[in-house]
Design an enzyme around this catalytic site. Structure first.
Site, PDB file in Angstrom:
ATOM      1  N   PRO A   9      15.750  12.290  11.318  1.00 16.47           N
ATOM      2  CG  PRO A   9      15.850  10.000  11.769  1.00 16.47           C
ATOM      3  CD  PRO A   9      16.695  11.167  11.340  1.00 16.47           C
ATOM      4  CG  ASN A  10      10.949  10.578  14.125  1.00 15.89           C
ATOM      5  OD1 ASN A  10       9.938  10.467  13.435  1.00 15.89           O
ATOM      6  ND2 ASN A  10      11.720   9.559  14.437  1.00 15.89           N
ATOM      7  NE  ARG A  17      10.317  11.441  18.496  1.00 12.73           N
ATOM      8  CZ  ARG A  17      11.635  11.277  18.475  1.00 12.73           C
ATOM      9  NH1 ARG A  17      12.418  12.265  18.120  1.00 12.73           N
ATOM     10  NH2 ARG A  17      12.157  10.127  18.789  1.00 12.73           N
ATOM     11  CE1 TYR A  22      14.937  13.518  21.550  1.00 10.17           C
ATOM     12  CE2 TYR A  22      12.682  12.734  21.679  1.00 10.17           C
ATOM     13  CZ  TYR A  22      14.025  12.480  21.520  1.00 10.17           C
ATOM     14  OH  TYR A  22      14.456  11.201  21.330  1.00 10.17           O
ATOM     15  CG  ASN A  74      19.770  16.461  16.153  1.00  8.34           C
ATOM     16  OD1 ASN A  74      19.950  15.253  16.255  1.00  8.34           O
ATOM     17  ND2 ASN A  74      18.979  17.130  16.971  1.00  8.34           N
ATOM     18  CB  ALA A  77      16.808   7.568  15.210  1.00  9.45           C
ATOM     19  CG  HIS A  80      21.884   6.021  18.320  1.00 10.35           C
ATOM     20  ND1 HIS A  80      22.710   6.716  19.183  1.00 10.35           N
ATOM     21  CD2 HIS A  80      20.694   6.682  18.322  1.00 10.35           C
ATOM     22  CE1 HIS A  80      22.041   7.745  19.688  1.00 10.35           C
ATOM     23  NE2 HIS A  80      20.827   7.746  19.186  1.00 10.35           N
ATOM     24  CD  GLU A  98      27.086  13.090  17.052  1.00  5.86           C
ATOM     25  OE1 GLU A  98      26.312  12.342  17.676  1.00  5.86           O
ATOM     26  OE2 GLU A  98      28.266  12.760  16.771  1.00  5.86           O
ATOM     27  CG  HIS A 100      22.673  14.404  19.829  1.00  6.88           C
ATOM     28  ND1 HIS A 100      21.970  13.655  18.916  1.00  6.88           N
ATOM     29  CD2 HIS A 100      23.986  14.153  19.617  1.00  6.88           C
ATOM     30  CE1 HIS A 100      22.830  12.965  18.190  1.00  6.88           C
ATOM     31  NE2 HIS A 100      24.053  13.253  18.583  1.00  6.88           N
ATOM     32  CB  SER A 102      17.867  14.363  24.846  1.00  5.54           C
ATOM     33  OG  SER A 102      18.244  13.372  23.910  1.00  5.54           O
ATOM     34  NE  ARG A 107      16.782   9.817  25.533  1.00  4.82           N
ATOM     35  CZ  ARG A 107      16.160   9.981  24.377  1.00  4.82           C
ATOM     36  NH1 ARG A 107      16.647  10.797  23.464  1.00  4.82           N
ATOM     37  NH2 ARG A 107      15.045   9.332  24.121  1.00  4.82           N
ATOM     38  NE  ARG A 111      16.746   6.903  22.818  1.00  2.00           N
ATOM     39  CZ  ARG A 111      16.015   7.056  21.724  1.00  2.00           C
ATOM     40  NH1 ARG A 111      16.535   7.617  20.655  1.00  2.00           N
ATOM     41  NH2 ARG A 111      14.764   6.642  21.700  1.00  2.00           N
TER      42      ARG A 111
END
Length: 149
Positions: A9-10, A17, A22, A74, A77, A80, A98, A100, A102, A107, A111
């Protein structure tokens, strides 16, 4: 070699964003860089982005039957929170990496827990769009010499 690249998502908002977190690279740019890497390795990539958990789960299920050799994911969100994505990856039995943009470990505390990390063949984080390139390279190495050329 066939690799499914899943974006959570996103990620469709990359470049707009929170660029301080990011980066400014778009998802299209990351996918173009991956395509270039895949061509050099004679590898087929399929990209899938969804903001809905069930769509990602369904695409993982499909990968069980469509000659997918491995998954680069990836989960964003869903990293988690998603037991459903974890269970789908476990059921599929395909190696996955996996990635990411960031570094989740640097963080917020919520997260810092990945629902997928203990099942993953590897985990790359914190290198922006290069996380995908590094993860792809690692997955190719894992899948065998033909994918690593």
């Amino acid at each position: 070699m066939r690799i499914l690249v899943l974006h959570g998502p996103n990620l469709n908002l990359l470049g707009r964003r929170e660029p301080d977190v990011y980066g400014s690279e778009t998802l299209a740019s990351i996918e173009a860089r991956l395509r270039s890497q895949a061509e050099a390795r004679h590898c087929t990539l399929e990209f899938f982005q969804a903001n809905a958990e069930h769509a990602i789960v369904e695409r993982i299920h499909q990968a069980m039957d469509d000659a997918t050799d491995g998954i680069l994911i990836n989960p964003a969100a869903f990293t988690h929170t998603s037991v459903a994505i974890r269970d789908a990856l476990a059921a599929a039995g395909l190696p996955f990496v996996e990635v990411h943009l960031s570094n989740p470990d640097a963080r917020e505390p919520f997260r810092q827990k990945s629902m997928l990390a203990d099942l993953a063949a590897g985990r790359i984080a914190g290198f922006g769009g290069d996380s995908y390139i590094l993860g792809f390279s690692g997955l190719c190495s894992l899948l065998g010499p033909a994918a690593s050329e």
